[in-house]
Every structure is written in structure tokens, then in C-alpha cells.
Write an enzyme that holds these catalytic residues in place. Structure first.
Site, mmCIF file in Angstrom:
data_model
loop_
_atom_site.group_PDB
_atom_site.id
_atom_site.type_symbol
_atom_site.label_atom_id
_atom_site.label_comp_id
_atom_site.label_asym_id
_atom_site.label_seq_id
_atom_site.Cartn_x
_atom_site.Cartn_y
_atom_site.Cartn_z
ATOM 1 N N ARG A 10 -6.207 18.636 -66.711
ATOM 2 C CA ARG A 10 -5.477 18.457 -65.500
ATOM 3 C C ARG A 10 -4.885 20.379 -65.232
ATOM 4 O O ARG A 10 -3.906 19.955 -63.875
ATOM 5 C CB ARG A 10 -5.010 18.025 -64.751
ATOM 6 C CG ARG A 10 -5.470 15.950 -65.158
ATOM 7 C CD ARG A 10 -4.606 15.033 -63.990
ATOM 8 N NE ARG A 10 -5.104 13.848 -64.144
ATOM 9 C CZ ARG A 10 -5.005 13.243 -65.016
ATOM 10 N NH1 ARG A 10 -4.159 13.003 -66.282
ATOM 11 N NH2 ARG A 10 -5.762 11.760 -65.390
ATOM 12 N N LYS A 19 -9.571 31.455 -55.838
ATOM 13 C CA LYS A 19 -10.623 31.083 -56.045
ATOM 14 C C LYS A 19 -11.700 30.287 -56.972
ATOM 15 O O LYS A 19 -12.460 31.515 -57.562
ATOM 16 C CB LYS A 19 -11.621 31.808 -54.571
ATOM 17 C CG LYS A 19 -11.294 31.128 -53.623
ATOM 18 C CD LYS A 19 -12.308 31.841 -52.784
ATOM 19 C CE LYS A 19 -12.387 32.012 -51.056
ATOM 20 N NZ LYS A 19 -12.974 32.559 -49.873
ATOM 21 N N GLU A 23 -16.110 46.426 -51.435
ATOM 22 C CA GLU A 23 -14.614 45.249 -51.636
ATOM 23 C C GLU A 23 -13.501 46.103 -51.039
ATOM 24 O O GLU A 23 -12.553 45.559 -49.819
ATOM 25 C CB GLU A 23 -14.174 44.850 -52.387
ATOM 26 C CG GLU A 23 -16.005 43.341 -53.279
ATOM 27 C CD GLU A 23 -15.301 42.368 -51.300
ATOM 28 O OE1 GLU A 23 -15.197 42.005 -50.818
ATOM 29 O OE2 GLU A 23 -16.744 41.701 -51.563
ATOM 30 N N LYS A 60 -5.081 41.962 -51.034
ATOM 31 C CA LYS A 60 -5.119 41.129 -50.601
ATOM 32 C C LYS A 60 -4.363 39.856 -51.169
ATOM 33 O O LYS A 60 -5.232 38.889 -50.761
ATOM 34 C CB LYS A 60 -6.382 41.042 -51.805
ATOM 35 C CG LYS A 60 -7.264 39.676 -52.401
ATOM 36 C CD LYS A 60 -8.772 39.153 -52.542
ATOM 37 C CE LYS A 60 -8.803 38.365 -52.109
ATOM 38 N NZ LYS A 60 -9.657 37.839 -53.414
ATOM 39 N N GLU A 84 -7.843 30.103 -46.484
ATOM 40 C CA GLU A 84 -8.330 29.818 -46.428
ATOM 41 C C GLU A 84 -9.043 29.703 -44.552
ATOM 42 O O GLU A 84 -9.599 28.858 -44.782
ATOM 43 C CB GLU A 84 -10.106 29.950 -46.793
ATOM 44 C CG GLU A 84 -10.583 31.183 -45.706
ATOM 45 C CD GLU A 84 -12.030 31.333 -47.183
ATOM 46 O OE1 GLU A 84 -12.053 31.136 -48.269
ATOM 47 O OE2 GLU A 84 -12.853 32.306 -46.401
ATOM 48 N N ARG A 98 -7.115 34.648 -44.106
ATOM 49 C CA ARG A 98 -8.097 34.799 -45.550
ATOM 50 C C ARG A 98 -8.925 35.084 -44.807
ATOM 51 O O ARG A 98 -9.777 35.348 -45.850
ATOM 52 C CB ARG A 98 -7.704 33.683 -46.479
ATOM 53 C CG ARG A 98 -8.795 34.123 -47.885
ATOM 54 C CD ARG A 98 -8.212 33.530 -48.926
ATOM 55 N NE ARG A 98 -8.619 33.761 -50.135
ATOM 56 C CZ ARG A 98 -8.593 33.327 -51.140
ATOM 57 N NH1 ARG A 98 -7.465 31.955 -51.529
ATOM 58 N NH2 ARG A 98 -8.636 33.601 -52.216
ATOM 59 N N ASN A 145 -13.520 38.136 -44.660
ATOM 60 C CA ASN A 145 -15.645 38.004 -44.831
ATOM 61 C C ASN A 145 -15.590 38.374 -44.201
ATOM 62 O O ASN A 145 -16.967 38.614 -43.566
ATOM 63 C CB ASN A 145 -15.546 36.106 -44.185
ATOM 64 C CG ASN A 145 -15.184 35.251 -45.265
ATOM 65 O OD1 ASN A 145 -14.793 35.633 -46.654
ATOM 66 N ND2 ASN A 145 -14.797 33.855 -44.530
ATOM 67 N N HIS A 148 -19.071 39.891 -44.406
ATOM 68 C CA HIS A 148 -19.953 39.043 -45.610
ATOM 69 C C HIS A 148 -20.489 37.975 -45.072
ATOM 70 O O HIS A 148 -21.600 36.989 -45.632
ATOM 71 C CB HIS A 148 -18.867 38.183 -46.267
ATOM 72 C CG HIS A 148 -18.211 38.734 -47.263
ATOM 73 N ND1 HIS A 148 -17.383 39.967 -47.898
ATOM 74 C CD2 HIS A 148 -17.774 39.146 -48.636
ATOM 75 C CE1 HIS A 148 -16.812 40.555 -48.363
ATOM 76 N NE2 HIS A 148 -16.798 39.504 -49.625
ATOM 77 N N HIS A 150 -23.784 37.732 -47.711
ATOM 78 C CA HIS A 150 -23.948 36.027 -48.285
ATOM 79 C C HIS A 150 -25.527 36.141 -47.890
ATOM 80 O O HIS A 150 -26.605 35.295 -48.780
ATOM 81 C CB HIS A 150 -23.408 35.216 -47.939
ATOM 82 C CG HIS A 150 -21.573 35.280 -49.087
ATOM 83 N ND1 HIS A 150 -21.223 35.020 -48.202
ATOM 84 C CD2 HIS A 150 -21.543 36.230 -50.281
ATOM 85 C CE1 HIS A 150 -19.694 34.664 -49.223
ATOM 86 N NE2 HIS A 150 -20.661 35.938 -49.880
ATOM 87 N N HIS A 202 -23.883 42.076 -54.435
ATOM 88 C CA HIS A 202 -22.643 42.042 -53.812
ATOM 89 C C HIS A 202 -22.670 42.328 -52.508
ATOM 90 O O HIS A 202 -22.732 43.155 -51.492
ATOM 91 C CB HIS A 202 -21.788 41.203 -54.126
ATOM 92 C CG HIS A 202 -20.985 40.521 -53.115
ATOM 93 N ND1 HIS A 202 -21.271 39.659 -52.361
ATOM 94 C CD2 HIS A 202 -19.525 40.532 -53.090
ATOM 95 C CE1 HIS A 202 -20.042 38.738 -51.747
ATOM 96 N NE2 HIS A 202 -18.810 39.805 -52.650
HETATM 97 N N1 GLY Z 1 -13.393 37.197 -51.438
HETATM 98 C C1 GLY Z 1 -13.045 36.296 -50.486
HETATM 99 C C2 GLY Z 1 -11.644 35.408 -50.823
HETATM 100 O O1 GLY Z 1 -10.764 35.598 -51.952
HETATM 101 O O2 GLY Z 1 -11.059 34.781 -50.219
#
Ligand code: GLY
Length: 361
Positions: free
Chosen positions: A124, A146, A188, A227, A237, A241, A245, A248, A252, A265
Site C-alpha cells: 500500500r 503521475k 517540454e 512544473k 489535473e 495542470r 497539455n 499534447h 499524443h 514524444h
Molecule cells: N506530463 C504532464 C503532467 O505531468 O501533468
């Protein structure tokens, strides 16, 4: 510790520092001691990174008094799946991992996403640190919690938000990285300036004739702190956040339409930023001069401005099945001037087509 953190992330699920300086890898043991996170370190890396930095990290941790075990997954994007997760669970559990132990993810985005997920879900949750070894990892993947893996139905569909205990970025680890991988992260880094920090764009423009100078610690620190600020404001997000994107939505889709083989990417995101920039211009948000400025910076870093081998209709179809759909509408991140991104759900198909028709096939 006689070095400062470059940025801090502060979220409901955890606060942590991001350290960015040359030779930072040498300080990993000291950082773990300062965090007071147990005595046994489980290092997760990949076979390629292990050859270059594995032994060095083991020795640094041993000198700081830690016992270590290391597992190197096969290198490659295709390893980011539940099968590899299962191997790592077996390895940790057979080695009697305890909640008082910790994981160190040494590698690029695949290792930090996957290793973070494994750490977050074993017993956990056990603490983990990231030591990113790519520019993309340093300015993006390792920051923000993430974690996760791909599923056969799509990229990054299985995962959890779980924040690391620290991120330790050593720009010197990038010295052996091929230039195409540097560009991957530069997309980025440029994006962070375009969406939120005009000063960063100014600085990048001044140095863009020498790509390697763009990976000096101060650029990585600045980008990491942008960031970190976004994640601290909106961990899950739901609002700010989403600005990350920028480029993106299309990026993507370009990656998916080409089977993740043709465009890295950052390259796909660069093309996506061109389309999003053009949409911003068509909607009267971004002047022609600002759009040209964006494109000049992107292309002077060797990133592409078009993907004429990818069909516009295929991209549109793929975008509509993307997880950036919200209540049936596509979310677009646009620029309302350089350094000022906004979220828009009002981009018509006609506007997208007219922006993309000379950029996609
Ligand atoms: N790579 C985008 C984020 O971390 O939200």
C-alpha cells in the site's frame, strides 16, 4: 545539506524538494539520510542505464550506510506494462521489502512512471525517490506524481497519483545522451516557458544556437520550478495542470497514429504546439509575430514543425478518443500571448482543420 533545492512541490499527498545541480547523484545518500526514510534501498533501473550509472549509485548509497538491491528491467517503452510490474512486485516481496524501506527509480520516464507505480502500490505504498537520467524525465516525468503503465487499450491508462519523496536531477548525467533525446526534453522545457514564463522563453532564445547550453542546471531548475508550481496548485489535473497539455492534444494523437515509432514524444508535441499556436493565432489570441517567435525557437532546437506523413483525419479521430475529452468536448490549451496559456473548449473542427491543413497530411 550544503546545497539548496531548486524547487519544492507542495500537495495534499506529499511535499518534496527537487534538487538540480551538477554531481547531484553524489548527494543521493545524504538526501536519503536527511529524509530519514529507512535503511534499505531498492533501486529500479533499466539495463542500459544500469551499465552507465548503476554501480555508481549503489556505491554512493553504500557509502551513506544503506544496504541496496538493484533490479534492471529491459530498456524500452514496451516494458511499461503490468507484466513488468508483476516482475518487480515479485522481486520486492521475495526480498522481504518493508514499509520502512524505500525505492529509488534511476532512469528515464519509463522507469520513473513504472517504478513509482510499483512503489506506490507495494504494501500500500513505500517511499520512493526519482533520479531521472533524461532531460524529459528531469523537467517533466519525474515531477508531479503521475505514476503508471500502459494497457493494451492505450498509453498510461493504469496508474495512480503518488508523489516521490524527492527528485534528484544531475544535468551531468545527460552528457552522454544522444541529441535526439535532448530535443525530446527541450520540447517540454520550451513548453513550460510558452505556457507560463515569458522570461524563460527570452533566455532560451538567447542560447538556442547551442543546444547543449540549454541543458545547463539553471534551465533545468527553472523548468522544474514551473512544473512544481503547477503541480502544487493542481495535483490532480482538474484545472491549472491541464496547461501542461499545450501541444499534447495533437501530439499524443500523432504518436498514436504512427504507432509510437516515427516521432519521439517531444517531436510530436512540437508539431502539436505549432497547430495549437496557429489555432491561438486564428482566434486572435496570439499575434503572428508571437507565433513566428514560438516557431523560430522550436525549429532552432531542431524540433519539427510539421508531420505531413500523418493524416489530419486520423489525428482528429484519435484525438476524439483521447482521455483529454471532457463531457464529450475536446479540451484545447491555447496561448493568449507568450507565457500565458488558457484552457478552451470552444475550438471548432473547422478551426482545427484550417490550422492543421498545412502541418499534417
Ligand atoms: N506530463 C504532464 C503532467 O505531468 O501533468
Amino acid at each position: 545539506m550544503n546545497f539548496e533545492s531548486a524547487a519544492s512541490v507542495k500537495t495534499a499527498s506529499g511535499n518534496y524538494d527537487i534538487f538540480v545541480h551538477d554531481q547531484a547523484i553524489e548527494n543521493v545518500g545524504e538526501i536519503c539520510r536527511a529524509l530519514d526514510i529507512g535503511n534499505h534501498a531498492f533501486i529500479i533501473t533499466d539495463t542500459e542505464i544500469n551499465k552507465i550509472f548503476g554501480e555508481q549509485l549503489v556505491s554512493i548509497l553504500s557509502q551513506a550506510g544503506y544496504t541496496t538491491k538493484l533490479y534492471a528491467i529491459n530498456a524500452g517503452e514496451d516494458q511499461k506494462n503490468l507484466e513488468t510490474v508483476e516482475h518487480l512486485y515479485n522481486w520486492l516481496l521475495k526480498n522481504h521489502v518493508e514499509r520502512s524501506d524505500f525505492v529509488i527509480c534511476l532512469g528515464g520516464g519509463v522507469v520513473t512512471d513504472l517504478g513509482g507505480y510499483v512503489a506506490a502500490t507495494t504494501l500500500r505504498g513505500i517511499p520512493f525517490l526519482h533520479v531521472p537520467t533524461t532531460l524529459l524525465g528531469m523537467v517533466d516525468a519525474a515531477i508531479g506524481g503521475k505514476t503508471g503503465v500502459d494497457h493494451q487499450l492505450g498509453k498510461n491508462l493504469i496508474g495512480a497519483f503518488a508523489q516521490p519523496a524527492a527528485v534528484v536531477s544531475d544535468p551531468q548525467l545527460l552528457s552522454t545522451l544522444p541529441i535526439r533525446q535532448i530535443r525530446d526534453g527541450l520540447a517540454e522545457l520550451i513548453k513550460h516557458g510558452l505556457i507560463l514564463d515569458k522570461d524563460l522563453v527570452d533566455l532560451l532564445e538567447k542560447s538556442s544556437s547551442n543546444l547543449r547550453s540549454l541543458i545547463e542546471p539553471h534551465f533545468i531548475a527553472k523548468s522544474s520550478s514551473i512544473k512544481a508550481g503547477i503541480v502544487s496548485a493542481d495535483e490532480r489535473e482538474s484545472s491549472k495542470r491541464m496547461l501542461l497539455n499545450y501541444g499534447h492534444t495533437v501530439g499524443h494523437a500523432i504518436e498514436a497514429c504512427t504507432g509510437y515509432q516515427t516521432y519521439r514524444h517531444g517531436e510530436a508535441v512540437a508539431v502539436g504546439m505549432h497547430i495549437a499556436g496557429k489555432i491561438s493565432h486564428q482566434l486572435g489570441l496570439l499575434s503572428e509575430e508571437e507565433l513566428n517567435r514560438q516557431q523560430h525557437l522550436i525549429t532552432s532546437c531542431g524540433l519539427p514543425s510539421e508531420a505531413s506523413d500523418v493524416y489530419l483525419d486520423d489525428v482528429l479521430k484519435t484525438m476524439r478518443s483521447d482521455k483529454k475529452m471532457y463531457q464529450g468536448t475536446l479540451s484545447w490549451i491555447l496561448l493568449n500571448g507568450i507565457g500565458n496559456a488558457i484552457i478552451s473548449r470552444n475550438v471548432s473542427e473547422a478551426t482545427f482543420r484550417s490550422a492543421a491543413e498545412t502541418i499534417l497530411g
